[in-house]
Design a protein around this motif. Sequence first.
Motif, PDB file in Angstrom:
ATOM      1  N   LEU A  81       2.994  -0.583   0.376  1.00  0.00           N
ATOM      2  CA  LEU A  81       1.724  -1.035   0.954  1.00  0.00           C
ATOM      3  C   LEU A  81       1.747  -0.933   2.476  1.00  0.00           C
ATOM      4  CD1 LEU A  81      -1.044  -2.632   0.597  1.00  0.00           C
ATOM      5  CD2 LEU A  81       0.341  -4.697   0.957  1.00  0.00           C
ATOM      6  N   LYS A  86       1.437   2.570   3.934  1.00  0.00           N
ATOM      7  CA  LYS A  86       0.097   3.164   3.928  1.00  0.00           C
ATOM      8  C   LYS A  86      -0.861   2.490   4.915  1.00  0.00           C
ATOM      9  CE  LYS A  86       0.267   4.469  -0.985  1.00  0.00           C
ATOM     10  NZ  LYS A  86      -0.348   4.233  -2.319  1.00  0.00           N
ATOM     11  N   ALA A 143      -0.524  -5.082  -2.971  1.00  0.00           N
ATOM     12  CA  ALA A 143       0.383  -3.972  -3.291  1.00  0.00           C
ATOM     13  C   ALA A 143       0.142  -3.429  -4.695  1.00  0.00           C
ATOM     14  CB  ALA A 143       1.835  -4.424  -3.145  1.00  0.00           C
ATOM     15  N   ASP A 155       7.167  -2.465  -3.802  1.00  0.00           N
ATOM     16  CA  ASP A 155       5.731  -2.191  -3.812  1.00  0.00           C
ATOM     17  C   ASP A 155       5.064  -2.644  -2.514  1.00  0.00           C
ATOM     18  OD1 ASP A 155       5.952  -1.102  -6.319  1.00  0.00           O
ATOM     19  OD2 ASP A 155       5.237  -2.889  -7.384  1.00  0.00           O
TER      20      ASP A 155
END
Length: 283
Positions: free
Chosen positions: A109, A112, A154, A105
């Motif tokens: 994060l 992005k 996240a 996760d």
Amino acid sequence: MKIKKEEITIQPGKSFRVFTPSLRNFFFWHYHPEFELVYVEAIAGIRHVGKNISSFVESDLVLIGSNVPHLNFDYGLQTEYKQIVVQLKEDFLSNLIVPTAEFTDIRTLFDKAYLGLSFYGKTKEQVVAKLKEMQSQNNFNSLLVLFEILNIMAGSSEVHQLNTEDTRIKMFMNDKIRMGTIYDYIHKNYDKKPDVNDIASITNLSTAAFCRYFKKQTNMTFTEFVNQYRITQAKTLLLKDHNVSEVGYAVGFESMSYFNKLFKSLVGQTPSSFKKTILVPAN
């Protein structure tokens, strides 16, 4: 004032650094390969990450990806403020996050972060508390707290993507226009009558070419940007308890009805309502 590459030095034996920079009188339009988490606490301010130019009130928490151009968040602040910045070593992602299955996760994060991620709500509150905790921890414990912070972000849905496209430095390398010159001009003239013809001449472009360039870089017209800058400055003055008419004139508006209309359009409430909401404590 062209885009500068910041050379970041992280102490040997550390994979990140936490510090509290103060650069409000210095225009630092820059990028670096290191990921960066910025928290700033101020009455009001402007953020510029990639092509996104927007304002914040009270505080801001933003995760910025590798090589994304950004302006220091405290530039031009005229009031007291607090700032905490975390910069991760260039190989932090590849050495610590990518090889570890439990960090899937967090890896998403980071994937992005090139868009610039602004966090709000409970997420921001939790992360800020952890950031303050990190400042008093030893190296090992501060790393554990950092992983907690990344895990909180996240798993959060309280996040806004600042950009809709890739704005990393590779997208800017052929840009010969200095955004710093434009910022400097607006900062010095927002309370007067910024003239698009003047700034076009300063940047050696025809007015039409400058308008196309500026719209492409910021997704706003020059007039829209100047007005947003004025309204952000107006927020600061209102929160220092100046009256509405005084503020409107101080930031360059000759018509108070237009100032009120534009303020409500951009902020969602009138200047007087905004002032009361922030300054008058809730019962």
